[in-house]
Scaffold this motif. Structure first.
Motif, PDB file in Angstrom:
ATOM      1  N   SER A   1       0.834  -1.218   0.000  1.00 55.39           N
ATOM      2  CA  SER A   1       0.000   0.000   0.000  1.00 55.39           C
ATOM      3  C   SER A   1       0.866   1.265   0.000  1.00 55.39           C
ATOM      4  O   SER A   1       0.479   2.279  -0.540  1.00 55.39           O
ATOM      5  CB  SER A   1      -0.923  -0.011   1.230  1.00 55.39           C
ATOM      6  OG  SER A   1      -0.131  -0.252   2.387  1.00 55.39           O
TER       7      SER A   1
ATOM      8  N   SER B   1       5.229   6.128  -6.895  1.00 53.36           N
ATOM      9  CA  SER B   1       5.972   6.228  -8.168  1.00 53.36           C
ATOM     10  C   SER B   1       7.425   6.655  -7.947  1.00 53.36           C
ATOM     11  O   SER B   1       8.267   6.445  -8.795  1.00 53.36           O
ATOM     12  CB  SER B   1       5.288   7.266  -9.062  1.00 53.36           C
ATOM     13  OG  SER B   1       5.231   8.488  -8.341  1.00 53.36           O
TER      14      SER B   1
ATOM     15  N   VAL C   1       4.591 -11.572  -7.366  1.00 56.50           N
ATOM     16  CA  VAL C   1       3.618 -11.406  -8.452  1.00 56.50           C
ATOM     17  C   VAL C   1       2.889 -12.719  -8.703  1.00 56.50           C
ATOM     18  O   VAL C   1       1.753 -12.756  -9.160  1.00 56.50           O
ATOM     19  CB  VAL C   1       4.318 -10.904  -9.737  1.00 56.50           C
ATOM     20  CG1 VAL C   1       3.346 -10.886 -10.907  1.00 56.50           C
ATOM     21  CG2 VAL C   1       4.906  -9.534  -9.507  1.00 56.50           C
TER      22      VAL C   1
ATOM     23  N   LYS D   1      -2.593 -10.905  -2.683  1.00 54.13           N
ATOM     24  CA  LYS D   1      -3.099  -9.767  -3.484  1.00 54.13           C
ATOM     25  C   LYS D   1      -2.097  -9.504  -4.599  1.00 54.13           C
ATOM     26  O   LYS D   1      -1.502  -8.415  -4.676  1.00 54.13           O
ATOM     27  CB  LYS D   1      -3.231  -8.534  -2.593  1.00 54.13           C
ATOM     28  CG  LYS D   1      -4.169  -8.735  -1.400  1.00 54.13           C
ATOM     29  CD  LYS D   1      -4.773  -7.411  -0.963  1.00 54.13           C
ATOM     30  CE  LYS D   1      -5.395  -7.498   0.430  1.00 54.13           C
ATOM     31  NZ  LYS D   1      -4.400  -7.278   1.511  1.00 54.13           N
TER      32      LYS D   1
ATOM     33  N   ASP E   1      -2.205  -8.933  -7.712  1.00 53.72           N
ATOM     34  CA  ASP E   1      -2.421  -7.832  -8.663  1.00 53.72           C
ATOM     35  C   ASP E   1      -2.039  -6.499  -8.039  1.00 53.72           C
ATOM     36  O   ASP E   1      -1.404  -5.662  -8.682  1.00 53.72           O
ATOM     37  CB  ASP E   1      -3.895  -7.825  -9.109  1.00 53.72           C
ATOM     38  CG  ASP E   1      -4.238  -9.119  -9.823  1.00 53.72           C
ATOM     39  OD1 ASP E   1      -3.273  -9.772 -10.296  1.00 53.72           O
ATOM     40  OD2 ASP E   1      -5.420  -9.502  -9.874  1.00 53.72           O
ATOM     41  N   ALA E   2      -2.384  -6.352  -6.766  1.00 52.50           N
ATOM     42  CA  ALA E   2      -2.000  -5.117  -6.070  1.00 52.50           C
ATOM     43  C   ALA E   2      -0.482  -4.971  -6.106  1.00 52.50           C
ATOM     44  O   ALA E   2       0.049  -3.905  -6.447  1.00 52.50           O
ATOM     45  CB  ALA E   2      -2.488  -5.168  -4.620  1.00 52.50           C
TER      46      ALA E   2
ATOM     47  N   LYS F   1       1.540  -6.285  -8.196  1.00 51.62           N
ATOM     48  CA  LYS F   1       1.979  -6.072  -9.574  1.00 51.62           C
ATOM     49  C   LYS F   1       1.895  -4.584  -9.920  1.00 51.62           C
ATOM     50  O   LYS F   1       2.867  -3.982 -10.383  1.00 51.62           O
ATOM     51  CB  LYS F   1       1.083  -6.888 -10.515  1.00 51.62           C
ATOM     52  CG  LYS F   1       1.608  -7.006 -11.912  1.00 51.62           C
ATOM     53  CD  LYS F   1       0.849  -8.086 -12.701  1.00 51.62           C
ATOM     54  CE  LYS F   1       1.235  -8.019 -14.160  1.00 51.62           C
ATOM     55  NZ  LYS F   1       0.090  -8.202 -15.061  1.00 51.62           N
ATOM     56  N   SER F   2       0.777  -4.001  -9.613  1.00 52.72           N
ATOM     57  CA  SER F   2       0.629  -2.578  -9.975  1.00 52.72           C
ATOM     58  C   SER F   2       1.645  -1.734  -9.212  1.00 52.72           C
ATOM     59  O   SER F   2       2.251  -0.821  -9.769  1.00 52.72           O
ATOM     60  CB  SER F   2      -0.798  -2.102  -9.686  1.00 52.72           C
ATOM     61  OG  SER F   2      -1.128  -2.432  -8.350  1.00 52.72           O
ATOM     62  N   ALA F   3       1.867  -2.100  -7.948  1.00 55.55           N
ATOM     63  CA  ALA F   3       2.881  -1.368  -7.175  1.00 55.55           C
ATOM     64  C   ALA F   3       4.233  -1.486  -7.863  1.00 55.55           C
ATOM     65  O   ALA F   3       4.939  -0.494  -8.060  1.00 55.55           O
ATOM     66  CB  ALA F   3       2.950  -1.937  -5.757  1.00 55.55           C
TER      67      ALA F   3
ATOM     68  N   GLU G   1       4.865  -2.085 -10.959  1.00 58.74           N
ATOM     69  CA  GLU G   1       4.910  -1.338 -12.223  1.00 58.74           C
ATOM     70  C   GLU G   1       4.981   0.159 -11.961  1.00 58.74           C
ATOM     71  O   GLU G   1       5.511   0.917 -12.757  1.00 58.74           O
ATOM     72  CB  GLU G   1       3.676  -1.690 -13.066  1.00 58.74           C
ATOM     73  CG  GLU G   1       3.829  -3.031 -13.761  1.00 58.74           C
ATOM     74  CD  GLU G   1       2.506  -3.663 -14.157  1.00 58.74           C
ATOM     75  OE1 GLU G   1       2.530  -4.589 -14.975  1.00 58.74           O
ATOM     76  OE2 GLU G   1       1.456  -3.227 -13.633  1.00 58.74           O
ATOM     77  N   LYS G   2       4.461   0.552 -10.787  1.00 55.94           N
ATOM     78  CA  LYS G   2       4.437   1.976 -10.441  1.00 55.94           C
ATOM     79  C   LYS G   2       5.842   2.496 -10.127  1.00 55.94           C
ATOM     80  O   LYS G   2       6.258   3.546 -10.577  1.00 55.94           O
ATOM     81  CB  LYS G   2       3.518   2.182  -9.235  1.00 55.94           C
ATOM     82  CG  LYS G   2       2.607   3.396  -9.388  1.00 55.94           C
ATOM     83  CD  LYS G   2       1.757   3.643  -8.143  1.00 55.94           C
ATOM     84  CE  LYS G   2       1.169   2.376  -7.526  1.00 55.94           C
ATOM     85  NZ  LYS G   2       0.900   2.563  -6.090  1.00 55.94           N
TER      86      LYS G   2
ATOM     87  N   THR H   1       7.695 -12.202 -11.356  1.00 58.60           N
ATOM     88  CA  THR H   1       8.113 -10.903 -10.818  1.00 58.60           C
ATOM     89  C   THR H   1       9.292 -10.349 -11.605  1.00 58.60           C
ATOM     90  O   THR H   1       9.279  -9.194 -12.035  1.00 58.60           O
ATOM     91  CB  THR H   1       8.524 -11.062  -9.345  1.00 58.60           C
ATOM     92  OG1 THR H   1       7.488 -11.778  -8.669  1.00 58.60           O
ATOM     93  CG2 THR H   1       8.731  -9.721  -8.694  1.00 58.60           C
TER      94      THR H   1
END
Lengths: 171, 1029, 467
Positions: free
Chosen positions: B401, B405, B417, B422, B424-425, B427-429, B431-432, B446
């Motif tokens: 959480s 960026s 990953v 979680k 997907d959470a 993953k987005s982190a 990628e961020k 990952t």
């Protein structure tokens, strides 16, 4: 030039009687050709019994002995291996192969000696005295070297030959 | 001469002396005689010479003209002293991956690691190994490994990568961005130190430990109770009574090898010891531990916790502590659990209660129970606590959480990953973030998303250390130079921290400063270091601290538990780890995929296990007919949904599964996994957040039948040892397994084995004088069915040692798996809750071998030392031997599984049956050079590790002594964590195998056939009461 | 040779034949150009044969994995077909050898083509032991030839090796027996031939036979002794084949009743196949006068006998399984009848035990069509007998852990079809190029068993001999 006289019969029983009569008359028969085995013909012609079966027996015996002794030799002398806790010479389990070899050697030897003794081969160009001898005629052959043509013809007439021909071959 | 015995001293004369030529080859080598009498009489004329030369020249020309694959073989220019070609070297090392620990010996040949053995010096694993440790060797030669540093998908040099990464790190640091390191549990103190140094350089950095399957619950509970966030050291070897509630401590829970060793030791029976402990398992699905339990109580997943509270209540009420009330448990379970509680009281101080739950509240109840029973200090050691699970789910949640960026994320030895609940959470982190670095050695879910990847060494290439338990240290030493331009992860951290010390020196420094002081045994550090590198392990004295437990708020805990307790008919899902695949980290290892699950016997898939009742309710026709006909591979497909995630999987009816329970294995469905893409489905997203930890028990699951059918690769159908002849209404018992209860056994050691005498009396030989062949060494084996826990370590060990091919799913479906050693699993008793018995089955090396008699070319025959041997190059593959084998242990090479005579993958003759890609030069390096690689169309089977026997003989001969028992150990024997397998010379009255083979429990499988097997099994003894038996 | 034959005996040669007529009738088929239908059928069987050879090629290239076999079932269609073909072969030798010794005149009509069938069947059978090997290119290992590996010999205790010797011997002897019998008939064809080349070819085939009395004498003695050898041989061959199973330790295989049971089964299936072929041949080649309804009836009688022996064997097996008290044996037979392969077992029972009993009715025994259908049913049944013995015994033996289910692949089926193609192609060629009835032998029995001749014997012609 070989000269022959060919007496043709159309029945095996007549032939048999004829052969006996001809021999009684002291005429030498060169050969008799028949389309199928005529029983008693060999005795009537005074042909000795065939020794083919003796050959077969000897060959079989040799095959049998050599087979069993070879097998035992391989497993005891040449390369003994412990197979399934059996003794090296596990004779009972060698019986089948020994038997087969026996039969094989007997049969092959017999057939070969049959061809050899009878002089039959794919290269043989036989003298065809009459093409009907493999169909429906029984032929009595006389070699003019050792019989007199006239006498023969007469005897054949009496014994019931349906035809009497002369046949010559280039020697 | 043949009869004379030479001896150097009396003691030597006693033992059966230097093996005489006559004993070694009772048939003298024919080749010698062949040459012997001809060699001098050989004559060759000039004509012969010309003939030969003419031929060879032509032959050479022809041979030279056709395309030959290039085989590089370069001799040593300077031969290293320790390497003698053909002789194996063993190096002590450590297998420590994501908390799994095994002290090992690495067998190397010509400087090439080829086999993992257990390290007997380890006080933790006691020479045992796991399937994973055994299989780890293949990971070294994986042609999908990353070979150099990668930046933005481009291969680059370490120098460039480091510069770039450091630059970015410093930028982020300067901008006040967060730097986070995510790793699985790290056992290496030096690596942790390196990370500390890294954090020192970048203060905004933080190290988060994350375990795919965590033990947060235990850690938190102990923090609460004892103020120490640790996993205690469990001592199963001190117990008289083990009560495990859903903890598969023999299969996958925390430290299975360690526990299995303890468990096995405590349950070993012999002429001397006739006692064993008792093991009660309370669980919802049939786990490996459960299958070994003496008593098994079946409750649905959420009721495992309830069961614990019930036990607590009974104990509390009887020992005057605060009781709590919790309903929901069905009456039968209740009464049984009450009995359990009574047994626990009886075994006060000598008992142990463990729970597999990851819920802190449940673990608090467990602590309370163990405190009530006074097990701390006897069966639970808090001083020598375990470091094998350190992950805290809450920290991981926080990390996901908080990342933004401007931040940096470094992933080390973990694959969130794929395996994070979680994902997907995460993953987005990932990628961020600004900077993402992966230290994983292989491209995985990952790593492929990370900007940089700085591949770590394989553990066999690197120096490292480990502290699996407080005070117990061990060393990982390289057994081969790094194959690729990879770099030790710790070294990466050091580099980025600006420290240029090589990791080896760094470890030494760390040890000399931190570990050397902890001990008194060694005077100088160098002595300690050399010794430890040699032994692989170092045990320091741990001061036995006194731990005073804080008061546990039971009522609060129970209240929390009550919330999760489901109704009796509520469908619940439980996810579990399989012994071979575990959390899926090594799911790309074909050796592990091919290992059958010990219970379901299914390979290459995960699936939904349900009870028979459940299957009938759902109308799973195919799944049911599969167990009824026991002759089909097709089963139903079901869609399982829970916790907002759903997958479609094959379903099987698994005896021993609680009703209204679905069980799915984790570790499958890896999307980025080299050799074994898309095997099964990923079940991690099912993991349910539950007060700061992720629970493997998921409420509110739904299951529905989906159209279609699915082939599962099962190596054994569901048979009980009783073969039902239902259609003629008659049970027919096969006396393949013999078992008894402890009570009967202590009354009569022959219990369960009474019929053996009679059988033996009927055995008569037709060839008494042939027995003389059984002189000299006669190799035999014993397997203790009581000790075998069915962990499959031996199966993998055998695969590795003997180059046993992996055939892949399709071939297993066709029942063509090649394992020389398999573990037969038989059920007995009820479908709902059967008892299980495991029987390792391998070539029995019969003295009257049926297979030998039928081979037309004598390719299989009996060696002079009692082995049933295969001459592979003589075999023409009639399969008659396999047909005639009563044990069905012979395996046929239906295809060219090992690429033995096929071309490389790229060629047009692509051999799709070479699953392990052994036709690749790199992968081939794993093959054992002492064992022939079998070609297509050849029969193969267990050889009793004949290569090891020869090695042992030569060792003894070189030393000029007779063979000793210890000279020869076979692969399966060394791998076994419970020492169920013994091997040796039955004619040596001193040997272990001789002693065990003559145990009262000894019997032979199918002895009545008089094939005289060389393997003696020992009757399984269960510590059950009459009523349960 | 006018051995008198009772009038009650039905004539074996009908249609008032004389010697010349016989010659013409039999030689005809070798002289005329075959009809279109012959070319169509031969073309078809040859195609099927080719499919079989392709399937074999595929197996050798890919590996035995191309078949449905697995870790537990190591033999299935391959050895089933092997035993089936060998069994079929037995009828020929039996008819020519054993019936010769027992002086059964009715054999003469059918022995030639029956022997031909034997040879072709054995060729099909011999194929399987070779291609079922994992490494057929090393097949020569099974011969005990001197070598540099010790020398390492073969394992003379292995029934599979016994097979090698039995089959090869059987093939050789049958071939010699058959060919030596052909000599006089080739000579007949030669002498009937018009064209020069034709004469030349058939002369070579006849080895220059003329029918000289001395040759006939040797010929007779040869065929008698060969028959004497072939009789124990034919019994030994299937006995040895049965040893493949009888000497093993697998429940359902390890059975002492196998040798007689296999031999009976072999004759049973062999006669069925002979009937299938004869019924077509006699029509196609118009030789109904030589292969008469009486021949067919005699063979049907033998089928009842052997069929019943087989039936008794099946029941004995079941009894022994129960009586042995050996749980594994008991289960093996329980599993045959009621296990996953129950259907195979009951097909076998129906085809081999129940249906042949219908031949007790003379009407059915003498019905061409019924016999033809039955001959095919029996061969299906006998194929399943071998399948049942091999597969159902293997797929569930001692350790339940290894129990599996076997089902074949298209490749195995292709190979089996291929051998059928090979068999019929060879027979079709034989039927057009060789005398399908033993001319000389039929002539030899004409007087005793020809219908016309029987009549004359009954009411002798007034003037005695007709010349």
């Amino acid at each position: 030039m070989d000269k022959y006289i060919v007496g043709l019969f159309d029945d095996d029983e007549v032939l048999l009687k004829a052969v006996a009569a001809v021999r009684k008359a002291g005429v030498k028969i060169h050969d008799v050709l028949t389309p199928f085995p005529v029983h008693g013909l060999d005795t009537a012609m005074g042909i000795k019994e065939s020794r083919l079966h003796t050959v077969g027996f000897i060959a079989g015996a040799i095959g049998c002995i050599s087979a069993i002794s070879f097998i035992v030799w391989t497993n005891t002398v040449s390369y003994p291996l412990n197979i399934g806790g059996k003794p090296f010479a596990a004779i009972p389990s060698y019986i089948p192969v020994t038997f087969e070899i026996t039969v094989l050697s007997a049969s092959i030897t017999m057939v070969v000696s049959f061809f050899v003794r009878s002089g039959l081969s794919i290269f043989k160009e036989p003298r065809i005295f009459d093409e009907r001898t493999t169909d429906n005629r029984f032929a009595m052959i006389f070699d003019l070297k050792d019989v007199d043509a006239g006498k023969v013809k007469e005897v054949l007439k009496q014994t019931g030959a349906v035809e009497v021909n002369e046949k010559n071959f280039e020697s | 001469m043949a009869e004379m015995k030479y001896w150097k001293g009396l003691e030597e004369k006693e033992i059966n002396s230097v093996p005489l030529q006559s004993e070694e080859f009772s048939e003298s080598l024919p080749v010698v005689s062949e040459l012997g009498n001809k060699i001098e009489t050989l004559t060759s004329s000039r004509r012969d010479f010309l003939k030969v030369m003419g031929f060879s020249v032509t032959a050479a020309t022809v041979a030279a003209s056709c395309e030959m694959p290039v085989r590089k073989s370069i001799p040593y220019i300077v031969k290293p002293d320790e390497i003698i070609p053909g002789v194996a070297n063993y190096y002590a090392s450590t297998y420590a991956e994501g908390g799994d620990y095994c002290s090992v010996l690495v067998k190397t040949r010509e400087g090439r690691p080829i086999k993992i053995e257990g390290n007997k010096l380890s006080k933790i694993t006691k020479g045992g190994t796991s399937a994973l440790a055994q299989a780890s060797i293949l990971g070294l030669y994986d042609n999908y490994r990353l070979t150099k540093a990668v930046a933005n998908g481009e291969e680059t040099t370490w120098k460039k990568a480091d510069e770039a990464i450091i630059a970015e790190l410093e930028a982020i640091q300067a901008a006040g961005g967060k730097i986070r390191i995510v790793s699985s549990t790290l056992l290496s103190p030096s690596t942790k130190q390196a990370i500390k140094d890294f954090i020192a350089k970048y203060p905004s950095a933080k190290h988060v430990t994350y375990d795919a399957v965590s033990c947060t619950g235990i850690l938190k509970a102990n923090e609460a109770t004892f103020g120490k966030k640790v996993i205690p050291g469990y001592r199963f070897d001190n117990t008289d009574l083990i009560v495990s509630v859903g903890a598969d401590f023999l299969g996958s829970w925390i430290s299975p090898v360690e526990y299995a060793a303890q468990y096995g030791a405590k349950r070993k029976l012999s002429k001397e010891t006739k006692t064993m402990n008792r093991h009660i398992q309370v669980e919802s699905t049939l786990s490996l531990a459960g299958s070994n339990a003496d008593k098994r109580i079946l409750v649905k997943p959420s009721h495992e916790a309830v069961a614990l509270t019930h036990i607590y209540n009974v104990l509390a009420s009887k020992s005057g502590a605060a009781t709590v009330s919790l309903s929901g448990l069905d009456e039968t379970a209740k009464t049984e659990l009450t009995k359990v509680a009574d047994e626990l009281l009886a075994a006060k101080g000598k008992s142990l209660v463990v729970s597999g739950s990851n819920d802190v509240n449940v673990q608090l109840v467990v602590n309370a129970i163990n405190i009530l029973l006074g097990n701390y200090g006897t069966t639970i050691d808090l001083s020598a606590y375990s470091n094998q699970r350190q992950g805290d789910d809450a920290e991981m949640d926080a990390l996901v959480s908080e990342l933004g960026s401007g931040d940096a994320l470094i992933v080390f030895d973990s694959n969130p990953v794929y395996s994070y609940a979680k994902k997907d959470a995460f993953k987005s982190a990932l990628e961020k973030v600004k900077l993402s670095v992966s230290l994983n050695p292989k491209p995985d879910e990952t790593t492929v998303l990370c900007k940089y990847s700085c591949p770590n060494h394989h553990y066999l290439e690197a120096w490292n250390d480990a502290e699996p338990k407080n005070g117990s240290f061990s060393i990982t030493q390289p057994t081969i130079a790094p194959l690729f331009k990879t770099r030790s992860a710790a070294e990466s951290f050091l580099k980025w921290a600006g420290i240029d010390t090589p990791y080896y020196d760094y470890i030494r420094n760390y040890w000399s400063q931190n570990i050397f002081p902890k001990q008194t045994h060694f005077a100088s550090f160098d002595m300690l270091w050399d010794r430890t590198v040699h032994d692989g392990v170092l045990d320091t004295q741990v001061a036995a601290e006194t731990w005073t437990p804080a008061a546990i708020d039971i009522s609060a805990a129970v209240a929390a538990i009550a919330k999760n307790a489901g109704a009796a008919d509520a469908v619940e899902l439980v996810v579990y780890e399989k012994i071979a695949i575990r959390d899926g980290k090594f799911a790309d290892n074909p050796w592990l995929q091919e290992v059958p699950d010990p219970i379901s016997k299914i390979t290459w898939d995960n699936y939904v296990c349900v009870s028979k009742k459940m299957a009938e309710r759902l109308g799973l026709k195919q799944a049911l007919s599969k167990i009824n006909t026991s002759s089909g591979t097709e089963t139903d497909l079901v869609k399982v949904a829970a916790n907002g995630y759903e997958i479609t999987l094959p379903v099987i009816v698994q005896p021993g599964t609680a009703d209204y329970t679905l069980a799915i294995a984790l570790g499958y469905g890896r999307e980025v996994a080299s050799k074994t893409k898309a095997v099964g489905q990923n079940a991690f997203p099912f993991l349910q957040a539950n007060g700061g930890s992720y629970s493997t028990v998921i409420a509110g699951a739904t299951i529905e039948l989906v159209a279609g059918s699915y082939k599962v690769a099962q190596t054994q159908m569901h048979h009980s040892i009783q073969t039902p002849m239902e259609k003629v209404g008659k049970q027919m018992e096969r006396r393949i397994i013999k078992e008894t209860t402890l009570a009967e056994y202590s009354a009569n050691p022959y219990a369960g084995n009474e019929d053996r005498k009679e059988i033996q009396e009927h055995l008569k030989t037709l060839y008494p004088d042939h027995e003389k062949l059984k002189r000299g060494n006669q190799w035999e084996m014993t397997i203790d069915l009581s000790s075998c826990i069915g962990c499959n370590a031996c199966v993998v060990a055998c695969t590795v040692e003997n180059n046993v091919p992996v055939v892949g799913k399709d071939e297993v479906v066709r029942a063509r798996e090649m394992h020389w050693l398999r573990i037969d699993r038989y059920f007995s008793g009820s479908d709902e809750n059967p008892s299980v018995v495991f029987q390792p089955m391998l070539c029995q090396h019969c003295d009257n071998a049926p297979c030998e008699n039928v081979c037309p070319v004598a390719a299989t025959n009996h060696s002079s030392d009692g082995l049933n041997q295969m001459a592979y190059n003589r075999c023409i593959g009639t399969r008659y031997c396999a047909n005639n084998c009563p044990f069905k242990v012979r395996r046929f090479n239906w295809f060219d599984y090992l690429g033995a005579d096929s071309f490389r993958k790229e060629t047009i003759f692509n051999n799709e049956h070479d699953v392990t890609e052994m036709s690749e030069d790199l992968t081939r390096m794993v093959l054992n050079p002492d064992v022939t690689v079998r070609s297509r169309g050849v029969m193969e089977k267990c050889s009793f590790c004949v290569q090891r026997i020869q090695e042992g003989k030569l060792k003894a001969k070189k030393a000029g002594r007779g063979l000793q028992d210890a000279d020869i150990t076979v692969a399966c024997q060394t791998a076994c964590p419970t020492h169920a397998i013994s091997f040796g010379d039955i004619n040596n009255k001193e040997s272990e195998v001789y002693k065990i083979a003559n145990d009262e429990r000894g019997f032979k499988v199918l002895e009545e056939l008089h094939v005289l097997p060389s393997i003696t099994y020992l009757t399984k003894v269960r510590n059950t009461e009459k009523s349960e038996a | 040779m006018s051995a008198y034959e009772s009038q009650i005996r039905e004539p074996l040669v009908t249609g008032s034949k004389d010697y010349h007529q016989i010659t013409k009738d039999i030689v005809r088929s070798t002289e005329s150009v075959p009809p279109l239908i012959w070319f169509l059928i031969t073309g078809f069987t040859a195609t099927v044969m080719t499919i079989g050879f392709i399937a074999i090629g595929y197996t050798v290239w890919m590996g035995i994995g191309a078949w449905g076999l697995n870790k537990t079932v190591g033999w299935a269609w391959d050895i089933t077909n092997f035993v089936w073909w060998i069994g079929i072969g037995h009828a020929g030798t039996l008819i020519s050898a054993i019936l010769l010794i027992f002086r059964q005149r009715w054999r003469t009509g059918i022995n030639r083509s029956a022997e031909a069938m034997t040879i072709f069947a054995v060729m099909c059978a011999g194929l399987f032991p070779a291609i079922h090997m994992g490494r057929p290119w090393l097949a020569f290992f099974i011969f005990p030839y001197p070598n540099t590996r010790g020398p390492l010999w073969v394992n003379f205790t292995s029934p599979l090796l016994w097979d090698v010797f039995a089959i090869s011997t059987y093939f050789t002897v049958s071939l010699l027996f058959w060919y030596s019998g052909l000599l006089p008939d080739f000579a007949t064809i030669r002498d009937q031939a018009k064209g020069k080349i034709r004469k030349m070819i058939y002369n070579k085939l006849s080895f220059g036979w003329t029918g000289s009395a001395k040759h006939w004498q040797r010929f007779e003695s040869l065929s008698l002794v060969l028959a004497g050898l072939a009789t124990p041989l034919v019994l030994s061959v299937h006995t040895i084949v049965s040893f493949d199973f009888a000497t093993s330790v697998i429940p359902g295989w390890h059975t002492t009743i196998f040798p007689p049971y296999f031999v009976a089964g072999a004759i049973f299936s062999g006669f069925a196949m002979v009937l299938t072929l004869m019924i077509i041949t006699r029509k196609a080649l118009k030789v109904e006068d030589y292969i008469t309804i009486n021949h067919i009836e005699s063979m049907n009688k033998i089928i009842i006998l052997t069929g019943s022996i087989v039936g008794v064997a099946y029941l004995t097996e079941l009894f022994m399984a129960w009586y042995s008290g050996f749980p594994y044996e008991q289960y093996a037979f329980y599993n045959r009848a009621l296990g996953p392969y129950w259907w195979a077992y009951w097909i076998m029972m129906t085809c081999n035990v129940i249906s042949p009993q219908l031949f007790w009715f003379k009407k059915l025994r003498r019905s061409i069509y019924f016999t033809f259908v039955m001959s095919i049913i029996i061969n299906i049944g006998m194929w399943f007998e071998r399948f049942v013995i091999i597969v159902t015994s293997l797929h569930r033996d001692y350790l339940p852990s290894s129990w599996v289910y076997y089902s074949p692949t298209i490749v195995e089926m292709g190979i089996y079809l291929g051998t059928l193609g090979l068999f019929f192609t060879l027979f079709l060629l034989f039927a057009r190029a060789f005398p399908v009835v033993a001319i000389a032998e039929v002539k030899a029995i004409l007087k005793t068993s020809g219908d016309k001749q029987k009549r004359e014997q009954h009411e002798p012609v007034a003037n005695g001999h007709h010349h």
